[in-house]
Design a protein around this motif. Structure first.
Motif, PDB file in Angstrom:
ATOM      1  N   GLU A 130       0.845  -1.205   0.000  1.00  0.00           N
ATOM      2  CA  GLU A 130       0.000   0.000   0.000  1.00  0.00           C
ATOM      3  C   GLU A 130       0.883   1.259   0.000  1.00  0.00           C
ATOM      4  N   TYR A 425      -8.582   7.524  -0.559  1.00  0.00           N
ATOM      5  CA  TYR A 425      -7.968   6.576  -1.502  1.00  0.00           C
ATOM      6  C   TYR A 425      -8.338   5.138  -1.121  1.00  0.00           C
ATOM      7  N   SER A 426      -8.164   4.815   0.154  1.00  0.00           N
ATOM      8  CA  SER A 426      -8.477   3.453   0.605  1.00  0.00           C
ATOM      9  C   SER A 426      -9.969   3.171   0.511  1.00  0.00           C
ATOM     10  N   TYR A 427     -10.745   4.188   0.857  1.00  0.00           N
ATOM     11  CA  TYR A 427     -12.203   4.022   0.824  1.00  0.00           C
ATOM     12  C   TYR A 427     -12.668   3.714  -0.608  1.00  0.00           C
ATOM     13  N   VAL A 428     -12.153   4.472  -1.557  1.00  0.00           N
ATOM     14  CA  VAL A 428     -12.548   4.283  -2.953  1.00  0.00           C
ATOM     15  C   VAL A 428     -12.136   2.896  -3.440  1.00  0.00           C
ATOM     16  N   GLN A 429     -10.928   2.495  -3.087  1.00  0.00           N
ATOM     17  CA  GLN A 429     -10.449   1.180  -3.522  1.00  0.00           C
ATOM     18  C   GLN A 429     -11.325   0.055  -3.000  1.00  0.00           C
ATOM     19  N   LYS A 430     -11.770   0.213  -1.777  1.00  0.00           N
ATOM     20  CA  LYS A 430     -12.476  -0.882  -1.133  1.00  0.00           C
ATOM     21  C   LYS A 430     -13.986  -0.832  -1.341  1.00  0.00           C
ATOM     22  N   ASN A 434     -17.035   1.590  -9.538  1.00  0.00           N
ATOM     23  CA  ASN A 434     -16.750   2.582 -10.576  1.00  0.00           C
ATOM     24  C   ASN A 434     -17.923   2.831 -11.517  1.00  0.00           C
ATOM     25  N   TYR A 482     -13.793  10.499  -7.190  1.00  0.00           N
ATOM     26  CA  TYR A 482     -12.457  10.704  -6.619  1.00  0.00           C
ATOM     27  C   TYR A 482     -11.597  11.429  -7.653  1.00  0.00           C
ATOM     28  N   PHE A 486      -5.849   9.620  -8.424  1.00  0.00           N
ATOM     29  CA  PHE A 486      -5.891   8.415  -7.591  1.00  0.00           C
ATOM     30  C   PHE A 486      -5.416   7.182  -8.356  1.00  0.00           C
ATOM     31  N   SER A 487      -5.447   7.262  -9.689  1.00  0.00           N
ATOM     32  CA  SER A 487      -5.018   6.100 -10.469  1.00  0.00           C
ATOM     33  C   SER A 487      -3.504   5.897 -10.346  1.00  0.00           C
ATOM     34  N   SER A 489      -0.660   5.775  -7.591  1.00  0.00           N
ATOM     35  CA  SER A 489      -0.457   5.784  -6.137  1.00  0.00           C
ATOM     36  C   SER A 489       0.753   6.637  -5.735  1.00  0.00           C
TER      37      SER A 489
END
Ligand SMILES: [Zn+2]
Length: 750
Positions: A130, A425-430, A434, A482, A486-487, A489
């Motif tokens: 991460e 960032y973590s929230y969007v990933q999890k 999309n 977002y 964010f794409s 890291s």
């Protein structure tokens, strides 16, 4: 609204330009409730059209949405008389407000659900893959959770040490060791801005130059206050709140004085100094412009050089401040150089003038007490249990919440404040799907084009203004879900470069505040990024940002009850669609209309159209300003009413949003065909469901204390009035619900 007192302290005054869909709170909520009451059998009402055999949507999402709408309703109420009661009359019973809350709305419930998801993220193991800011935020959270906050001196030492480096410490806890020989008030105030990025006597920060929005400029503004300004100005009406404030200050100072080992400091000396300090703050509040005046952005646009500002200050009272020294001291740790020709924007010139005079008349000790109190209040939740409790006792008087929040929720707030983009960032990933982004993009494009078409039809707007207004809609940037970066890291790592995180809680709070200062001031001499995100994607809120002409819908608002795929579009257009329309309309509310398509403050309206606009605005001011708030009658010496001027922008946006979302929904149906009905709500037409979904956005329970704060400070009308006001103005509503025609004046802008 409960924790807003502290949220305001943490925010820079810059935030006043943003328009959000609701008043942002520090994210602190308690357990959500989930209810699945039996569906009430459908009974035809006089307002419902004759039930016709309609296909019924049987997807899981349709069933869930229908259940939620039904449990929130009071079907014995007459929708034509009180649509809020009809749509939300069941809310309080099915969503009891937790004792830690001061308001419990759809937004609170959605944000609370998010908190549990965020907790899981923050408590998950560190993943070596991460990005480092994600690991850092977990550390900030864990350090906050595990900290020892027992009432020992050592836990107060970091704060006392920090304060001793700024003008010799807090006089009221230092007794006779403090003297004013080496105290230069503006140097100490400058240190506070650098250390915790909080306004101190003045607010000083970097913001977009309103008339050249691509550039940044140092901005000087009046400060924000702990209590709503109105409470400080009309202190005889708000004795209880003022008394609680005094107790909060004095008791906190007493704890610190004991920790500092001062035997010459007594409770009565502290109380006396606290009273003097509050008197000083009251005078500042009296000099500060009320919110009503601050809606005229042009009035607050006063560019000048530091030299001009110096002359202005010297005219008020000579040699009270050296502005160049002051700015240099604030920015001493940056590689920026300044001289007397530095251009600054002074938002409140009269305030600065009178404030300099007040400083001349006030004892240095009182000024130092006030500046240091600004530092103490920044840390009150982060020291010891005793001080935490004192802060909560004060909050309770203002908010009406019964219990304090659990530590994990406060720690999420601390972690979020330190690294909100890492959390996002973590929230969007999890948790972010999309495809919701694509659907929201499409919907916002639809509503934008409807808004533009509707502009074309307006009879009161002349062709020249119309053309520019349509250009403004076309140029409006929309940010959904977002940020694009964010794409990548490594961009997140870059974003937090320079932020120091450790297993020391106090330092984490201090360094993250200081980092915000650096981030803000480093923008000076750079070009503004039009795509800048002003909020975390994990925030359940939506925004319009006038200087960027952009609308922002974070990932966290693209969920039920506001949005969900595989349910009726009537529900989506009624909920998130109205919110999208609301944000677009902000570009043309009484504040937003002062900015052009590029986000520059400019007079782009013809004189006659502007005059008509102002007349039409007055209708909203009168309408909302006449709404009584009986729940507050006992708390004020006068009849409680909404403030029609302060809420004007939000009310215009609410009305424009509802109308444009409905028209967009109709276009959607024309293109894609009629939608089926909902189980349990079979007799409701699609457009009735649209309105039901809209009103559901605003279901809320609120304490009277929090309602008072809202009426005094919130630019939004209280939730129930957001439904009642827009329904009263809607031409479509009475037709859709077969209501008898009433002779009430309707206010229409967009
Ligand atoms: Zn708004």
């Amino acid at each position: 609204m409960d924790i807003v007192i502290f949220a305001i302290l943490l925010a820079t005054s810059e935030a006043y330009v943003f328009s959000s869909i609701w008043f942002t709170k520090r994210i602190n909520h308690t357990a959500s409730t989930s209810h699945h009451e039996k569906l009430i059998p459908e009974v035809p009402h006089r307002w419902s059209k004759v039930a016709k055999p309609n296909p019924i949507c049987q997807t899981d999402q349709c069933k869930k949405a229908a259940e939620a709408l039904i449990e929130n309703m009071n079907r014995t109420a007459d929708p034509c008389e009180n649509f809020y009661e009809f749509a939300c009359g069941g809310w309080e019973k099915t969503h009891p407000m937790p004792p830690t809350e001061a308001s419990w709305s759809q937004f609170d419930v959605a944000a609370d659900k998010n908190l549990y998801e965020i907790k899981d993220i923050l408590e998950s193991d560190v993943d070596l893959n991460e990005p480092s800011p994600v690991t850092d935020i977990k550390m900030v959270y864990e350090t906050c959770i595990k900290r020892d906050s027992s009432d020992t001196k050592e836990h107060l030492k970091p704060l006392l040490d920090l304060m001793s480096t700024m003008g010799g410490g807090w006089p009221m806890v230092s007794g006779n060791t403090w003297n004013d020989e080496n105290f230069v008030w503006y140097e100490t105030a400058a240190d506070v801005i650098f250390q915790i990025f909080s306004s101190s006597i003045f607010g000083v920060f970097v913001s977009n130059d309103p008339k050249n929005t691509k550039a940044y400029v140092i901005t000087v503004d009046q400060p924000s206050f702990v209590l709503p300004r109105e409470m400080l100005v009309k202190s005889s009406t708000y004795k209880r709140q003022l008394e609680a404030y005094k107790t909060f200050i004095a008791e906190t100072a007493w704890v610190l004085a004991k920790a500092a080992g001062r035997s010459d400091v007594t409770r009565s000396s502290i109380l006396h100094e606290a009273e003097e300090m509050i008197e000083f703050e009251k005078k500042l509040a009296n000099m500060a412009s009320p919110r009503e005046m601050r809606r005229n952005v042009l009035r607050t646009y006063n560019p000048m050089t530091l030299r001009d500002l110096q002359e202005w200050s010297d005219m008020a009272a000579p040699n009270q401040i050296d502005w160049l020294k002051y700015v240099r001291r604030i920015t001493a740790n940056l590689t920026l150089s300044f001289n007397w020709t530095e251009r600054v924007i002074v938002r409140e010139t009269d305030f600065i003038f009178r404030c300099i005079q007040l400083i001349q008349e006030t004892s240095p000790r009182t000024i130092a007490n006030y500046i240091h109190w600004g530092v103490v209040k920044h840390f009150v939740k982060d020291l010891t249990n005793k001080i935490h409790q004192l802060a909560f006792e004060f909050e309770r008087v203002l908010s009406g919440a019964i219990d304090d929040k659990p530590r994990w929720k406060e720690c999420i707030s601390v972690a979020n404040s330190a690294l909100e983009m890492a959390l996002g960032y973590s929230y969007v990933q999890k948790h972010f799907d999309n495809s919701a982004k694509l659907a929201a993009l499409e919907m916002s494009d639809n509503i934008k084009s409807v808004f533009s078409e509707e502009l074309g039809k307006l009879g009161w707007m002349d062709a020249a203004t119309k053309e520019l207004a349509r250009q403004k809609v076309a140029a409006m940037a929309r940010h959904i879900g977002y940020p694009a970066w964010f794409s990548n890291s490594s961009a997140l790592v870059h974003y937090y470069e320079g932020l120091e995180v450790s297993d020391n809680h106090f330092n984490n709070v201090l360094y993250s505040s200081r980092f915000k200062f650096f981030r803000n001031f480093k923008r000076l001499r750079t070009t503004s990024d039009r795509d800048e995100w002003i909020t975390s994607p994990a925030e359940v809120n939506a925004f319009f940002n006038p200087p960027k002409n952009s609308i922002i819908f974070p990932a966290a608002i693209l969920q039920p009850p506001f949005f969900k795929k595989e349910r009726l579009e009537a529900l989506n257009y009624g909920a998130i669609g109205v919110i999208i329309g609301h944000e677009i309309s902000h570009a043309f509310d009484d504040v937003g209309r002062q900015y052009d398509a590029e986000g520059n403050l400019a007079e782009w309206w013809t004189e006659s159209t502007k005059e008509t606009y102002l007349n039409k605005s007055q209708c909203f001011v009168n309408q909302y300003g006449n709404y009584r708030v009986p729940k507050l009658d006992g708390m004020l010496n006068a009849e409680a009413k909404l403030n029609g001027v302060n809420t004007l922008g939000e009310n215009i946006a609410d009305n424009g949003g509802l109308h444009s979302a409905l028209v967009a929904y109709r276009k959607h149906v024309a293109k894609n065909g009629a939608e089926p009905g909902l189980p349990g709500l079979e007799s409701f037409t699609a457009e009735q469901l649209f309105f039901l979904s809209f009103a559901n956005n605003w279901c809320e329970t609120i304490t009277k204390e929090s309602l008072l704060q809202s009426v005094l400070s919130d630019p939004h009308s209280p939730h129930s009035y957001r439904v009642l006001g827009t329904i009263q103005n809607s031409e479509d509503f009475p037709k859709i619900f077969n209501c008898p025609r009433k002779k009430v004046e309707a206010c229409v802008m967009w």
